[in-house]
Design a protein around this motif. Structure first.
Motif, PDB file in Angstrom:
ATOM      1  N   TYR A  58       0.816  -1.210   0.000  1.00  0.00           N
ATOM      2  CA  TYR A  58       0.000   0.000   0.000  1.00  0.00           C
ATOM      3  C   TYR A  58       0.853   1.264   0.000  1.00  0.00           C
ATOM      4  O   TYR A  58       0.660   2.160  -0.821  1.00  0.00           O
ATOM      5  N   ASP A  66      -8.639   2.358  -1.977  1.00  0.00           N
ATOM      6  CA  ASP A  66      -9.839   1.523  -2.082  1.00  0.00           C
ATOM      7  C   ASP A  66      -9.487   0.035  -2.095  1.00  0.00           C
ATOM      8  O   ASP A  66     -10.118  -0.762  -1.401  1.00  0.00           O
ATOM      9  N   GLU A  67      -8.465  -0.323  -2.869  1.00  0.00           N
ATOM     10  CA  GLU A  67      -8.055  -1.728  -2.892  1.00  0.00           C
ATOM     11  C   GLU A  67      -7.448  -2.133  -1.555  1.00  0.00           C
ATOM     12  O   GLU A  67      -7.681  -3.244  -1.063  1.00  0.00           O
ATOM     13  N   ALA A  69      -8.298  -0.950   1.347  1.00  0.00           N
ATOM     14  CA  ALA A  69      -9.420  -1.127   2.276  1.00  0.00           C
ATOM     15  C   ALA A  69     -10.090  -2.484   2.076  1.00  0.00           C
ATOM     16  O   ALA A  69     -10.418  -3.171   3.056  1.00  0.00           O
ATOM     17  N   GLU A  70     -10.273  -2.891   0.831  1.00  0.00           N
ATOM     18  CA  GLU A  70     -10.872  -4.200   0.546  1.00  0.00           C
ATOM     19  C   GLU A  70      -9.991  -5.336   1.059  1.00  0.00           C
ATOM     20  O   GLU A  70     -10.478  -6.272   1.701  1.00  0.00           O
ATOM     21  N   ARG A  71      -8.706  -5.252   0.760  1.00  0.00           N
ATOM     22  CA  ARG A  71      -7.788  -6.321   1.166  1.00  0.00           C
ATOM     23  C   ARG A  71      -7.632  -6.361   2.689  1.00  0.00           C
ATOM     24  O   ARG A  71      -7.571  -7.451   3.286  1.00  0.00           O
ATOM     25  N   TYR A  72      -7.591  -5.199   3.307  1.00  0.00           N
ATOM     26  CA  TYR A  72      -7.473  -5.148   4.766  1.00  0.00           C
ATOM     27  C   TYR A  72      -8.741  -5.689   5.425  1.00  0.00           C
ATOM     28  O   TYR A  72      -8.672  -6.447   6.397  1.00  0.00           O
ATOM     29  N   THR A  73      -9.896  -5.328   4.889  1.00  0.00           N
ATOM     30  CA  THR A  73     -11.152  -5.852   5.424  1.00  0.00           C
ATOM     31  C   THR A  73     -11.155  -7.380   5.351  1.00  0.00           C
ATOM     32  O   THR A  73     -11.608  -8.046   6.289  1.00  0.00           O
ATOM     33  N   ALA A  74     -10.647  -7.941   4.278  1.00  0.00           N
ATOM     34  CA  ALA A  74     -10.549  -9.401   4.164  1.00  0.00           C
ATOM     35  C   ALA A  74      -9.623  -9.962   5.241  1.00  0.00           C
ATOM     36  O   ALA A  74      -9.905 -11.018   5.819  1.00  0.00           O
ATOM     37  N   GLU A 110      -5.301   2.494   8.037  1.00  0.00           N
ATOM     38  CA  GLU A 110      -6.047   1.355   8.564  1.00  0.00           C
ATOM     39  C   GLU A 110      -7.022   1.806   9.636  1.00  0.00           C
ATOM     40  O   GLU A 110      -8.101   1.229   9.795  1.00  0.00           O
ATOM     41  N   VAL A 113     -10.205   2.720   7.953  1.00  0.00           N
ATOM     42  CA  VAL A 113     -10.947   1.525   7.538  1.00  0.00           C
ATOM     43  C   VAL A 113     -11.671   0.931   8.742  1.00  0.00           C
ATOM     44  O   VAL A 113     -12.870   0.616   8.675  1.00  0.00           O
TER      45      VAL A 113
END
Length: 126
Positions: A58, A66-67, A69-74, A110, A113
């Protein structure tokens, strides 16, 4: 109807505020130049931080947020991180929670997020 929790995001380098509530550092690494006394922390949840690989990829590049946030949420589905997220959710439900980060732009961190997840899904199981 559940009330939206009060979750704030601040830089750890800012002076603590009386309305911070519970102050939690969510960075994996301790911030440079900040003593533990000056930090005024209630907790340091370094295990909820993004993986080293994700953080390195990152690099706080705004176009990647945005990507990220998606990967961190996963990554937050990991049992240890999910447990910490639930603990933060409980703190936020009880009063103000301030998530602290050393990043220069906390709006793309983070902590941002996490704050979004806690505000949008205050009752969700991780």
């Amino acid at each position: 109807m559940t009330e939206t929790p009060r979750v704030r995001v601040r830089r750890i380098y800012e002076e603590p505020s009386a309305d911070d509530g519970t102050r939690v550092l969510v960075d994996r690494l301790w911030p440079r130049g900040v003593s533990r006394e000056r930090a005024h922390l209630d907790a340091w949840e370094k295990e909820i931080a993004p993986s080293t690989e994700l953080r390195t990829w990152y690099g706080h590049i705004p176009a990647r947020f945005d990507e990220f946030a998606e990967r961190y949420t996963a990554e937050l589905a990991d049992p240890q991180r999910a447990e910490i997220l639930e603990r933060l959710r409980g703190i936020a439900a009880a009063g103000t929670l301030t998530l602290l980060t050393a990043t220069k732009d906390p709006d793309i961190s983070e902590a941002a997020v996490l704050a979004g997840l806690l505000r949008e899904h205050p009752d969700a199981a991780a």
